[in-house]
Design a protein around this motif. Sequence first.
Motif, PDB file in Angstrom:
ATOM      1  N   GLU A 192     -10.603   5.361   0.367  1.00  0.00           N
ATOM      2  CA  GLU A 192      -9.631   5.638  -0.690  1.00  0.00           C
ATOM      3  C   GLU A 192     -10.027   6.916  -1.425  1.00  0.00           C
ATOM      4  O   GLU A 192     -11.147   7.018  -1.917  1.00  0.00           O
ATOM      5  N   TYR A 265      -7.956   6.336   7.835  1.00  0.00           N
ATOM      6  CA  TYR A 265      -7.995   5.656   6.534  1.00  0.00           C
ATOM      7  C   TYR A 265      -7.465   4.233   6.634  1.00  0.00           C
ATOM      8  O   TYR A 265      -7.988   3.315   6.003  1.00  0.00           O
ATOM      9  N   ILE A 266      -6.441   4.045   7.456  1.00  0.00           N
ATOM     10  CA  ILE A 266      -5.775   2.748   7.519  1.00  0.00           C
ATOM     11  C   ILE A 266      -6.736   1.641   7.961  1.00  0.00           C
ATOM     12  O   ILE A 266      -6.511   0.467   7.685  1.00  0.00           O
ATOM     13  N   GLU A 269      -7.846  -1.290   5.850  1.00  0.00           N
ATOM     14  CA  GLU A 269      -7.035  -2.500   5.752  1.00  0.00           C
ATOM     15  C   GLU A 269      -7.620  -3.506   6.730  1.00  0.00           C
ATOM     16  O   GLU A 269      -7.897  -3.169   7.877  1.00  0.00           O
ATOM     17  N   SER A 379      -3.728   5.215  -4.067  1.00  0.00           N
ATOM     18  CA  SER A 379      -2.833   4.054  -3.978  1.00  0.00           C
ATOM     19  C   SER A 379      -2.322   3.579  -5.324  1.00  0.00           C
ATOM     20  O   SER A 379      -1.337   2.862  -5.396  1.00  0.00           O
ATOM     21  N   PHE A 429      -0.929  10.362   2.312  1.00  0.00           N
ATOM     22  CA  PHE A 429      -0.340   9.159   2.913  1.00  0.00           C
ATOM     23  C   PHE A 429       0.447   9.485   4.183  1.00  0.00           C
ATOM     24  O   PHE A 429       0.472   8.692   5.123  1.00  0.00           O
ATOM     25  N   GLU A 432      -2.050   9.748   6.886  1.00  0.00           N
ATOM     26  CA  GLU A 432      -2.807   8.537   7.189  1.00  0.00           C
ATOM     27  C   GLU A 432      -1.943   7.331   7.526  1.00  0.00           C
ATOM     28  O   GLU A 432      -2.466   6.273   7.848  1.00  0.00           O
ATOM     29  N   SER A 433      -0.621   7.465   7.432  1.00  0.00           N
ATOM     30  CA  SER A 433       0.255   6.385   7.877  1.00  0.00           C
ATOM     31  C   SER A 433      -0.026   6.127   9.353  1.00  0.00           C
ATOM     32  O   SER A 433      -0.156   7.072  10.140  1.00  0.00           O
ATOM     33  N   CYS A 440       7.350   3.241   6.336  1.00  0.00           N
ATOM     34  CA  CYS A 440       6.191   4.042   5.983  1.00  0.00           C
ATOM     35  C   CYS A 440       6.158   5.338   6.798  1.00  0.00           C
ATOM     36  O   CYS A 440       5.965   6.422   6.252  1.00  0.00           O
ATOM     37  N   THR A 444       7.118   8.307   4.268  1.00  0.00           N
ATOM     38  CA  THR A 444       6.078   9.238   3.805  1.00  0.00           C
ATOM     39  C   THR A 444       6.477  10.681   4.131  1.00  0.00           C
ATOM     40  O   THR A 444       6.185  11.594   3.354  1.00  0.00           O
ATOM     41  N   LEU A 481      -0.513  -0.033   2.837  1.00  0.00           N
ATOM     42  CA  LEU A 481      -0.445   1.421   2.731  1.00  0.00           C
ATOM     43  C   LEU A 481       0.990   1.860   2.433  1.00  0.00           C
ATOM     44  O   LEU A 481       1.250   2.602   1.498  1.00  0.00           O
ATOM     45  N   ALA A 485       2.429   3.822  -0.900  1.00  0.00           N
ATOM     46  CA  ALA A 485       2.444   5.259  -0.596  1.00  0.00           C
ATOM     47  C   ALA A 485       3.434   6.048  -1.448  1.00  0.00           C
ATOM     48  O   ALA A 485       3.321   7.259  -1.569  1.00  0.00           O
TER      49      ALA A 485
END
Lengths: 509, 359
Positions: A192, A265-266, A269, A379, A429, A432-433, A440, A444, A481, A485
């Motif tokens: 993050e 990044y995802i 999760e 976030s 975002f 990184e989606s 998303c 984004t 995410l 976002a």
Amino acid sequence: MERKNATREQVLLLLEQAGELSPALVRQVERQTGVPEAEIWGTARFYSLLSERSAALLLCRGLTCKLAGSRQLAAHLEQRGEPYRSVSCLGQCDRAPVALDQDLLVRHGRARGAVSPDDPDLPINLAGQDDASFAALHRARQLGPSAVLDTIEASGLQGRGGAGFPAHAKWRAVRAQASPLRHVVCNADEGEPGTFKDREIALRRPYRLIEGLAIAAWTVGAGTIHIFVRGEFPRVRAGLEQAIAAVGEALSGLDFRFVAGHGAYICGEETALIQAMEGRRGTPRIKPPFPTQVGLHGQPTLVHNVETLACLPSILLRGGEWFRAQGRTEPGSKLYCVTGHVHRPGVYELPLGVTLDDLVDQAGGYVGSPRAFCPGGASSGFLPMSMRDRPLDFQGLARIGSMLGSAGVVVMNDTVNMAQAALQQSIFFEDESCGQCAPCRIGTQVLRQALARFLAEGSPGALNGLDSVSWEMEQASLCGLGMVASRPYTSARRYFPGDFQPASSPEVS
Amino acid sequence: MNGMNHDISIRIDGHSVPARPGESVLDVARRAGAHVPTLCHDPRLEPAAVCRSCLVEIEGQARLQPACSFQASPGLVVRTDSPRVRKHRQVLASLYMADHRLADGLPQRSPAGSSLRGFAKAAGPLIQLHPVHSPRAGRPGDHNPYIGFDPGLCILCARCTRYCDQVHGAGAIALAERGRATTVSTNGGAGLLHSSCELCGGCVDTCPTGAMFDKKPSHHLPGQLRRVRTTCGFCGVGCQLDLNVKGGRVIKVTAPAPGQTINDGNLCVKGRFAYDFIHHQDRLTQPMLRDGDGRLRPSTWPRALERVATGLKRVQERWGSGALGFVSSSRCTSEENYLLQKLARAVFGTNNCHQCAAT
């Protein structure tokens, strides 16, 4: 369809070890693992550290690095003829602006950030002497699983990764499963923007983390502990490996395994993290079922953030009530990262529920005249300074449409244009989606493009439709995410409407 | 009746509807006649819930839930047409339209290819958003003769990749890249002929937008073709297929929808693509007999069969039954194979019989 007895979990490791990605390498990994080549290719191309290898430096374009002058650093690199590539946040926000070398070590950056001074009464106490006595693990074994669970429940410990879910409930859910094969996963994929507390825990207090993992594994009946370390943190992994190797008897019966992240990044999760551990694309799974029911390899899995686990030893040694009393509005202490326009960026362990002003006091005060802050990374969106005396806690921030998240606090002063800051987070975002679900993946892009157009043309008409798009992303995205976002945009627009008037576009410094 | 004891009921848009525990809300809702749009759903595949078009309101759930993967449980209360669901569909369709062309005006290149158009039209007036230009890579160097991929039409529903993996078991294509660049790819983006693809065309059949398309017929608009159901003649399995006919000519072959026929909507490369012989000038359409000077001339079935019978009997009389052998084709059905071995054993008295697919 993968071959019977395919070793899919080897895929990413083999690719990482082999070097440059190529169709020939993929065919070789297919022969070694039994996973079809197209899937190996598609998986490799998901992860930026596997698909984009080059000798270029990695230059962070996160918000904190922008505020600290990543543009000047870029100019400096160009002047020196050092090739670089701009990438999403690198988790070194305390050292902003930052560039990493090919081995993912910091090449350009300031000194490491501050931490709270040594105080044995702090549950984690980053500055303290790490302790390999495993007294808390012994204590847990004396108490027995059911008393340990009661202690955790009494402590009120909430998951520190962002969701703030009660820890004991996850533990009980895993213990209630029939499967004798269970896993504990340490989520050290800290990504993050604005957050680097887990990095500091692992580097400064590795035994606190390892002991926390051992307590969790013993209590829920898991034999294997997996530590998923962010790929950009090679020193974290090396430090933890060294610490585990140095322990003898105390950890017997526990199997520790390391898994490296590869730049996504995802994967922070939890279901995406499990996907990555299984050698798949890091796309979040549909919940339910939850990982406590159907997790790694389909078996019950307890996934915890580093900080959550690091709280456990002092909870066991000093009791649940003691830990609970360390908080102000919610139980326990909390590691707050603070960066941006403050004098001493770093990680500060404070009662959960302190205010922004309390936190920034610790960090040496504001630089300039503060205007806005993110309470929990990208976030959480932005909050105005009128919220400076709100408790930074899970429930209170959630009530106002923000979140504590990982408590990566980023402070912005009045030199910052909030439309520009929102664009910065939207770029993050979009990059990184995972691309799996339409709200998303497309949302984004629409957001980023509209903000960029507004800033370039100064016409608010560029933002038409964004409220509906933001609503849809929040309502309909598959995972967290996509849900958050749009917050940088929606919060910036709500609290700083002036920055969205025609032709208001001074650049972020 | 089977499973009656376990029947439950759930409420859909105010009506009580019988369901089986664990059944998807989508299946129950559709049986009850509710309109729930889908794009990434194919009954042959595990639900993916990625297109988000089937999201519905479920009481007790804070977020909208995918009907395709949400399981029915006693007392579930579902709303498929609330203002919130309608707004969701409208904005989602607007997002799709910002990133994807419709195949409007294009030839009908895949059977389900109008699903996205249908979803967008039913979702009501759309919000006009600036188009985004996702950098989805195609495979421009792919020279296979049958299956094309147009990334501009692709919505990443992953029906093709999941079909390739879960149904056909070829694993030739998979999702690659991330975020806006996500696309459907082979290893390294190579052509399908250089992959494990068996050119079954299932990806074309399941594609809801026409992004995966049949390269062969390219000049017919939807509605111009008449479908004629028939049985594939290439082997004895008995797959049903639809000949798409215009002016007495087969223009292309498609599979019947899943769940209707023995082959559940699946075909192989022969059934789907190998139909050029039907109208080929060299095709045999009547029995031919070789005359005295060795030339083939058209004849009739009674004369042709008589010639075969005479020849077989001559061999049997001169060399005995052991000199005869009967081999049947894998195109034959079980019944035809049975008849052939009966001819061998009962008429000619030999066990020399074989079926070419038996080894």
